[in-house]
Scaffold this active site. Structure first.
Site, PDB file in Angstrom:
ATOM      1  N   LYS A  36       0.834  -1.206   0.000  1.00  0.00           N
ATOM      2  CA  LYS A  36       0.000   0.000   0.000  1.00  0.00           C
ATOM      3  C   LYS A  36       0.869   1.256   0.000  1.00  0.00           C
ATOM      4  O   LYS A  36       0.571   2.248   0.636  1.00  0.00           O
ATOM      5  CB  LYS A  36      -0.912   0.002   1.235  1.00  0.00           C
ATOM      6  CG  LYS A  36      -1.758  -1.263   1.340  1.00  0.00           C
ATOM      7  CD  LYS A  36      -3.079  -1.000   1.977  1.00  0.00           C
ATOM      8  CE  LYS A  36      -4.023  -2.161   2.048  1.00  0.00           C
ATOM      9  NZ  LYS A  36      -3.835  -3.296   1.190  1.00  0.00           N
ATOM     10  N   CYS A  37       1.936   1.215  -0.748  1.00  0.00           N
ATOM     11  CA  CYS A  37       2.927   2.286  -0.771  1.00  0.00           C
ATOM     12  C   CYS A  37       2.869   2.981  -2.126  1.00  0.00           C
ATOM     13  O   CYS A  37       2.504   2.361  -3.117  1.00  0.00           O
ATOM     14  CB  CYS A  37       4.307   1.631  -0.556  1.00  0.00           C
ATOM     15  SG  CYS A  37       5.721   2.719  -0.721  1.00  0.00           S
TER      16      CYS A  37
END
Length: 163
Positions: A36-37
């Site tokens: 989730k970067c």
């Protein structure tokens, strides 16, 4: 005595102990990952590199880490599904680990000791990459923002030496 890379091991996403020795003779790229970067699309570039060079002896090892902005909150199943479904990742992925602090995984403890970064040994963010030659010697550290395709010339150079 200090451990060498091939003396270390890690737990795969499937829960199996994997000795780094099983990558002897390969050029290895170790990456701390997160799903989730902002840099997560690098999975795609890493997979492209892997597909292009795996038959020549490249292996990429992904180590999910939740130490930066809570960007890897899921468990094994979510991580595995996210990597596979969203990015088609086929290179080896390992259990979620710490790359900094008291519980730093031995693989990252070793790599950070061998290749300090711009700000000392601490890893600053997800997708820090470590390149290891086919003899198990760490040769270069790349910043999180370094795109996988920018690493390709270094990989090709090491693969050529390997022949």
């Amino acid at each position: 005595m200090e451990k060498e890379f091939y003396q270390l091991s890690a737990t795969s996403l499937q829960g199996k102990q994997v000795p780094m020795e099983s990558y002897k003779g390969k050029v290895v790229l170790v990456v701390n990952t997160a799903s989730k970067c902002g840099l997560t699309p690098q999975y795609e570039g890493l997979e492209t590199l892997y597909q292009k060079h795996k038959d020549e002896g490249l292996v990429i090892l992904g180590f999910p880490c939740n130490q930066f902005g809570n960007q890897e909150p899921g468990g094994r199943k979510e991580i595995e599904e996210g990597c596979l479904i969203n990015y088609g990742v086929s290179f080896p992925m390992f259990d979620k680990i710490d790359v900094n602090g008291d519980n730093t995984h031995p693989v990252f403890k070793y790599l950070k000791a061998k290749l300090g970064g711009l700000f000392g040994t601490r890893i600053k963010w997800n997708f820090t990459k470590f390149l290891i030659d086919s003899n198990g010697k760490p040769v270069k550290r790349f910043a999180p923002i370094t795109k996988p395709e920018k690493i390709e010339p270094y990989i090709e150079q090491l693969l050529a030496k390997k022949q």
